[in-house]
Design an enzyme around this catalytic site. Structure first.
Site, PDB file in Angstrom:
ATOM      1  N   ASP A 158      21.174   2.743  -7.471  1.00  0.00           N
ATOM      2  CA  ASP A 158      23.008   3.769  -7.013  1.00  0.00           C
ATOM      3  C   ASP A 158      23.684   3.493  -8.252  1.00  0.00           C
ATOM      4  O   ASP A 158      24.435   4.779  -8.710  1.00  0.00           O
ATOM      5  CB  ASP A 158      23.585   3.005  -6.002  1.00  0.00           C
ATOM      6  CG  ASP A 158      22.209   2.936  -5.031  1.00  0.00           C
ATOM      7  OD1 ASP A 158      22.569   3.999  -3.784  1.00  0.00           O
ATOM      8  OD2 ASP A 158      22.488   2.166  -4.322  1.00  0.00           O
ATOM      9  N   ALA A 186       0.741  -1.166   0.358  1.00  0.00           N
ATOM     10  CA  ALA A 186      -0.387  -0.236   0.096  1.00  0.00           C
ATOM     11  C   ALA A 186       0.712   1.471  -0.227  1.00  0.00           C
ATOM     12  O   ALA A 186       0.581   2.426   0.405  1.00  0.00           O
ATOM     13  CB  ALA A 186      -1.213  -0.203   0.937  1.00  0.00           C
ATOM     14  N   GLY A 187       2.334   1.099  -0.029  1.00  0.00           N
ATOM     15  CA  GLY A 187       3.025   2.391  -0.029  1.00  0.00           C
ATOM     16  C   GLY A 187       3.248   2.926  -1.602  1.00  0.00           C
ATOM     17  O   GLY A 187       2.801   2.094  -2.564  1.00  0.00           O
ATOM     18  N   HIS A 196      24.129  -0.210   0.709  1.00  0.00           N
ATOM     19  CA  HIS A 196      23.334   0.677   0.127  1.00  0.00           C
ATOM     20  C   HIS A 196      23.344   2.071   1.215  1.00  0.00           C
ATOM     21  O   HIS A 196      21.731   2.151   2.060  1.00  0.00           O
ATOM     22  CB  HIS A 196      22.284   0.107  -0.844  1.00  0.00           C
ATOM     23  CG  HIS A 196      20.860   0.996  -1.044  1.00  0.00           C
ATOM     24  ND1 HIS A 196      20.881   2.313  -1.524  1.00  0.00           N
ATOM     25  CD2 HIS A 196      19.850   1.713  -0.260  1.00  0.00           C
ATOM     26  CE1 HIS A 196      20.288   2.978  -1.689  1.00  0.00           C
ATOM     27  NE2 HIS A 196      19.183   2.796  -1.083  1.00  0.00           N
ATOM     28  N   ARG A 214      20.386   5.953   6.761  1.00  0.00           N
ATOM     29  CA  ARG A 214      19.384   4.542   6.613  1.00  0.00           C
ATOM     30  C   ARG A 214      19.365   3.427   7.609  1.00  0.00           C
ATOM     31  O   ARG A 214      18.584   2.723   8.045  1.00  0.00           O
ATOM     32  CB  ARG A 214      19.358   3.810   5.412  1.00  0.00           C
ATOM     33  CG  ARG A 214      19.039   5.046   4.036  1.00  0.00           C
ATOM     34  CD  ARG A 214      19.857   3.930   2.783  1.00  0.00           C
ATOM     35  NE  ARG A 214      19.596   4.720   1.604  1.00  0.00           N
ATOM     36  CZ  ARG A 214      20.792   6.200   0.837  1.00  0.00           C
ATOM     37  NH1 ARG A 214      21.558   5.823   1.414  1.00  0.00           N
ATOM     38  NH2 ARG A 214      20.409   6.493  -0.171  1.00  0.00           N
TER      39      ARG A 214
HETATM   40  P1  NAD Z   1       5.934   4.224   2.383  1.00  0.00           P
HETATM   41  O1  NAD Z   1       6.099   4.407   3.602  1.00  0.00           O
HETATM   42  O2  NAD Z   1       5.978   4.891   1.389  1.00  0.00           O
HETATM   43  O3  NAD Z   1       5.159   2.142   2.072  1.00  0.00           O
HETATM   44  C1  NAD Z   1       6.093   1.716   3.238  1.00  0.00           C
HETATM   45  C2  NAD Z   1       4.831   0.606   2.893  1.00  0.00           C
HETATM   46  O4  NAD Z   1       5.453  -0.699   3.962  1.00  0.00           O
HETATM   47  C3  NAD Z   1       3.500   1.093   4.187  1.00  0.00           C
HETATM   48  O5  NAD Z   1       2.796   1.137   3.336  1.00  0.00           O
HETATM   49  C4  NAD Z   1       4.002   0.311   5.027  1.00  0.00           C
HETATM   50  O6  NAD Z   1       2.713  -0.188   6.009  1.00  0.00           O
HETATM   51  C5  NAD Z   1       4.402  -1.187   4.979  1.00  0.00           C
HETATM   52  N1  NAD Z   1       4.806  -1.791   5.680  1.00  0.00           N
HETATM   53  C6  NAD Z   1       5.562  -1.501   6.947  1.00  0.00           C
HETATM   54  N2  NAD Z   1       5.853  -2.281   7.886  1.00  0.00           N
HETATM   55  C7  NAD Z   1       5.371  -3.802   7.299  1.00  0.00           C
HETATM   56  C8  NAD Z   1       5.092  -4.951   7.413  1.00  0.00           C
HETATM   57  N3  NAD Z   1       5.986  -5.868   8.366  1.00  0.00           N
HETATM   58  N4  NAD Z   1       5.210  -5.939   5.873  1.00  0.00           N
HETATM   59  C9  NAD Z   1       4.111  -5.334   5.521  1.00  0.00           C
HETATM   60  N5  NAD Z   1       4.441  -3.821   4.768  1.00  0.00           N
HETATM   61  C10 NAD Z   1       4.783  -3.076   6.147  1.00  0.00           C
HETATM   62  O7  NAD Z   1       7.615   3.610   1.996  1.00  0.00           O
HETATM   63  P2  NAD Z   1       8.698   3.236   0.414  1.00  0.00           P
HETATM   64  O8  NAD Z   1       8.589   4.672  -0.224  1.00  0.00           O
HETATM   65  O9  NAD Z   1       7.188   2.400  -0.670  1.00  0.00           O
HETATM   66  O10 NAD Z   1      10.019   2.484   0.879  1.00  0.00           O
HETATM   67  C11 NAD Z   1       9.510   1.953   1.188  1.00  0.00           C
HETATM   68  C12 NAD Z   1      11.378   1.747   1.971  1.00  0.00           C
HETATM   69  O11 NAD Z   1      11.860   1.486   0.382  1.00  0.00           O
HETATM   70  C13 NAD Z   1      11.514   2.400   2.772  1.00  0.00           C
HETATM   71  O12 NAD Z   1      12.554   1.630   4.148  1.00  0.00           O
HETATM   72  C14 NAD Z   1      13.001   3.071   1.998  1.00  0.00           C
HETATM   73  O13 NAD Z   1      14.074   3.370   2.234  1.00  0.00           O
HETATM   74  C15 NAD Z   1      13.304   1.731   0.966  1.00  0.00           C
HETATM   75  N6  NAD Z   1      13.838   2.288  -0.310  1.00  0.00           N
HETATM   76  C16 NAD Z   1      14.735   1.627  -0.774  1.00  0.00           C
HETATM   77  C17 NAD Z   1      15.448   1.721  -1.666  1.00  0.00           C
HETATM   78  C18 NAD Z   1      16.485   1.198  -2.703  1.00  0.00           C
HETATM   79  O14 NAD Z   1      17.518   1.612  -3.329  1.00  0.00           O
HETATM   80  N7  NAD Z   1      17.444  -0.395  -1.513  1.00  0.00           N
HETATM   81  C19 NAD Z   1      14.984   2.473  -2.418  1.00  0.00           C
HETATM   82  C20 NAD Z   1      13.850   3.657  -2.379  1.00  0.00           C
HETATM   83  C21 NAD Z   1      13.873   3.243  -0.923  1.00  0.00           C
HETATM   84  C1  LMR Z   2      16.984   6.024  -1.898  1.00  0.00           C
HETATM   85  O1  LMR Z   2      18.437   5.180  -2.405  1.00  0.00           O
HETATM   86  O2  LMR Z   2      16.675   6.639  -2.770  1.00  0.00           O
HETATM   87  C2  LMR Z   2      16.598   5.380  -1.137  1.00  0.00           C
HETATM   88  O3  LMR Z   2      17.838   3.983  -0.235  1.00  0.00           O
HETATM   89  C3  LMR Z   2      15.918   6.165   0.067  1.00  0.00           C
HETATM   90  C4  LMR Z   2      16.475   6.668   0.622  1.00  0.00           C
HETATM   91  O4  LMR Z   2      16.154   6.319   2.193  1.00  0.00           O
HETATM   92  O5  LMR Z   2      17.622   7.461   0.507  1.00  0.00           O
END
Ligand code: NAD
Ligand code: LMR
Length: 332
Positions: A160, A14-15, A188, A99
């Site tokens: 990245d 839902a995110g 990361h 992070r």
């Molecule tokens: P968001 O807050 O829009 O959505 C996250 C969703 O995860 C929410 O709906 C929340 O209810 C749900 N959630 C929380 N705990 C949960 C669980 N135990 N089980 C299932 N769902 C759960 O966040 P987003 O923007 O979609 O980002 C999600 C994650 O991805 C964050 O940790 C963000 O930092 C990470 N991210 C990583 C990268 C990468 O390159 N690795 C890039 C962008 C974001």
């Molecule tokens: C990113 O690289 O955009 C994600 O990991 C989100 C963050 O916290 O920087």
């Protein structure tokens, strides 16, 4: 790995990342235009209504490849029989945070989800951890799934890589398709190491195409390391569409043969790595795929003293993160 129906779990469904992702998967962007898919969408109970809305919208797209949508908040049910698990659900950082500051809140999610994958997923499931800090969360998930091969667990450093490609292309004033062999080493995080030394532009080393080592060692690396924070500062939320695009790129790279002489960035278990780096981490390396979902780390790349020191620092950070979650890495 063509199947009758490929079952794909997405957590955090839902995110905001998921909202940029699920429709693309259902259209065939992930596994191709001939592969029917079923989406297994997981979020926390409080988001159930929102998940219902996502499922409605998927239905309303009337997409021929989408055969089934399941929604729920129990990972054991949602991971039942899945061939891919895209573990996105986790908190995001806010301004001024690193992070790894999320480990206290997010680490435990991956204990539960690792166990559920171990119990319920298809034995050949490929697991991509995106929720931050993704490398150490991936280590936790893999630890709690002892019956699944560690080689099937990945953390995402593709965003990245894409950022590095974009910066190099802009600087050299070429199209992004002219940039190849770009690897991210390590975590990361803001210690990650975008490797310009082994990268190519129009088939020649970057140092020939951009003969400005000062820029490459300084502004270029920092720009990539800090891009996530820069997006948060501008949008007030972390990257979403570019993250979804990187998820699709990662899985496509794992399931299609890598072009001759090229590689892509993927965080994998550092067990038996050819660079003598510490084992027992989830570390980003240049990787190649044979197209069947199996991969290898590209060996024999040049590591000069500058790169070596940067890689040492990112390795050090990953070891510190592992220490911070040692209580989540006890015997299972
Ligand atoms: P968001 O807050 O829009 O959505 C996250 C969703 O995860 C929410 O709906 C929340 O209810 C749900 N959630 C929380 N705990 C949960 C669980 N135990 N089980 C299932 N769902 C759960 O966040 P987003 O923007 O979609 O980002 C999600 C994650 O991805 C964050 O940790 C963000 O930092 C990470 N991210 C990583 C990268 C990468 O390159 N690795 C890039 C962008 C974001
Ligand atoms: C990113 O690289 O955009 C994600 O990991 C989100 C963050 O916290 O920087």
């Amino acid at each position: 790995m063509k199947r009758q129906v490929a079952r794909i779990a997405i957590t955090g469904a839902a995110g905001q990342i998921a909202y940029s992702l699920v429709f693309r998967i259902a259209q065939g962007d992930l596994l191709g235009p001939d592969q029917p898919v079923a989406l297994h969408l997981l979020d926390v109970p409080a988001m159930n209504k929102a998940l219902e809305g996502v499922a409605m919208e998927l239905q309303d797209c009337a997409l021929p490849l989408l055969k089934e949508v399941r929604i729920g908040s129990d990972p054991n049910q949602i991971f039942q029989g899945v061939h891919y698990a895209l573990l996105v659900g986790a908190k995001s950082r806010g301004p001024g945070m690193e992070r790894k500051d999320l480990l206290g809140d997010n680490g435990k999610i991956f204990v539960e989800q690792g166990r559920a994958l171990n119990r319920s997923a298809s034995r050949d499931v490929r697991v991509l951890v995106v929720g931050n800090p993704c490398n150490t969360n991936c280590l936790i998930a893999m630890h709690h799934a002892p019956d699944l091969p560690r080689r099937q667990f990945f953390a995402m450093t593709r965003l990245d890589q894409n950022r590095a490609v974009a910066q190099l292309a802009m600087r050299a004033q070429v199209g992004v398709q002219e940039v190849s062999r770009v690897a991210i080493w390590g975590n990361h995080s803001s210690t990650q190491v975008p490797d310009f030394l082994n990268a190519h532009i129009r088939g020649v080393p970057v140092l020939e195409a951009i003969p400005d080592r000062k820029w490459l060692e300084g502004a270029f690396i920092q720009q990539v390391q800090k891009r996530g924070a820069e997006v948060i500062a501008a949008r007030g939320k972390s990257s979403a569409a570019s993250a979804a695009h990187a998820i699709i790129g990662t899985i496509r790279s794992i399931v299609t043969p890598t072009a001759s002489g090229d590689w892509f960035s993927l965080s994998v278990a550092s067990d038996h790595n050819p660079y003598g780096l510490s084992e027992g981490l989830v570390f980003s390396f240049p990787c190649r795929s044979n197209g069947n979902g199996d991969w290898e780390i590209v060996s024999h790349l040049t590591i000069d003293p500058f790169l070596k020191e940067k890689i040492r620092l990112t390795q050090q950070e990953l070891m510190e993160e592992r220490d911070l979650v040692s209580h989540l890495l006890q015997e299972v």
